[in-house]
Design an enzyme around this catalytic site. Structure first.
Site, mmCIF file in Angstrom:
data_model
loop_
_atom_site.group_PDB
_atom_site.id
_atom_site.type_symbol
_atom_site.label_atom_id
_atom_site.label_comp_id
_atom_site.label_asym_id
_atom_site.label_seq_id
_atom_site.Cartn_x
_atom_site.Cartn_y
_atom_site.Cartn_z
ATOM 1 C CG ASP A 72 -1.880 -1.132 1.250
ATOM 2 O OD1 ASP A 72 -2.172 -1.658 0.164
ATOM 3 O OD2 ASP A 72 -2.342 -1.503 2.356
HETATM 4 N N1 URA Z 1 -1.334 -5.943 3.806
HETATM 5 C C1 URA Z 1 -1.796 -4.683 3.830
HETATM 6 O O1 URA Z 1 -2.869 -4.404 4.392
HETATM 7 N N2 URA Z 1 -1.082 -3.725 3.213
HETATM 8 C C2 URA Z 1 0.114 -3.955 2.600
HETATM 9 O O2 URA Z 1 0.742 -3.029 2.073
HETATM 10 C C3 URA Z 1 0.575 -5.279 2.594
HETATM 11 C C4 URA Z 1 -0.158 -6.265 3.208
#
Ligand code: URA
Length: 245
Positions: A117
């Site tokens: 993310d």
């Molecule tokens: N899970 C998440 O919620 N975000 C990420 O960036 C990776 C795994």
């Protein structure tokens, strides 16, 4: 939570049978190509190959009687220490992307093997080898992905059990694979998951009544984030790291 399932880009993982490469590039019939292969005149990456049906990808060099018929492309495998605020995408009109942190000469052909993310940090892998990145990210293969997570509320014993049992994701109508949640302090934990669903860790904590305030990926399979890489820095994977067990 409004969820739009993000489907990975359809990477080019095309292969072609050796006999077809020979007949396409060498202007000979398929029958003649098979005969040349059977006679031991054809090499793949320097080794004689007598298998007419061998599937060849773009990274292999094929030669016939010493004449190169297909030049293998160079495969690239990089690890980046992703800083917060960069989108895991190859291009975006609004946000800066991780590609801006990569050498322009290299970035043209690369894709991301397992996104993070925008706010998440840590290990991000980029490659131009679609078959390899598939093996790294395919849930069926169950490679562990390890994250260090800070949560708003302390981690409960109940959450540890729920992660281990798997958590129901209504949007996809599935239960996540058993995951390991190890508290490190009241609000910090290490989480190991074996798949990589959209916002997976945030949604798992959300399901237990908690919220993630920061998330840092430390490891994917046997590849560990190099501690000498500052945020925004990258380096090629070593040949050892490229081998996926
Ligand atoms: N899970 C998440 O919620 N975000 C990420 O960036 C990776 C795994």
């Amino acid at each position: 939570m409004g969820i739009t399932e993000k489907v990975g880009k359809d990477y080019n993982i095309a292969t072609m049978k050796l006999s077809r490469i020979l007949s396409n590039q060498n202007g000979v019939s398929r029958k003649r190509a098979n005969a040349l292969i059977a006679a031991g005149t054809v090499t793949v990456d320097g080794c004689i190959c007598r298998e007419t049906a061998r599937e060849i990808d773009r990274f292999s060099t094929v030669a016939c009687n010493g004449r190169v018929i297909q030049h293998g492309d160079q495969a690239h495998y990089l690890m980046l220490n992703k800083p917060a605020g960069y989108l895991s995408a190859t291009a975006d009109k609004v946000h800066k992307t991780v590609m801006e942190l990569i050498d322009p000469e290299l970035r043209k052909d690369l894709h991301i093997a397992g996104r993070l993310d925008r706010a998440s940090t840590g290990l991000l892998i980029l490659t131009n080898d679609g078959a390899w990145s598939r093996r790294l990210t395919e849930p069926r293969i169950k490679l562990p992905k390890v994250y260090r997570v800070t949560t708003v509320e302390p981690v409960s014993t109940n959450a540890i059990e729920r992660f281990a049992q798997g958590i129901w994701f209504e949007y996809e109508r599935l239960t996540t694979s058993p995951a390991r949640l190890e508290p490190l302090s009241a609000n910090e934990s290490r989480v190991t998951i074996y798949e990589g669903r959209y916002h997976q860790i945030k949604r798992m904590f959300h399901a237990t009544g908690n919220r993630v305030s920061s998330l840092h990926r430390e490891q994917m399979g046997a590849i560990t984030l190099d501690p000498t890489l500052e945020p925004g820095e990258s380096r090629p994977l070593t040949s050892r790291e490229i081998i996926l067990e």
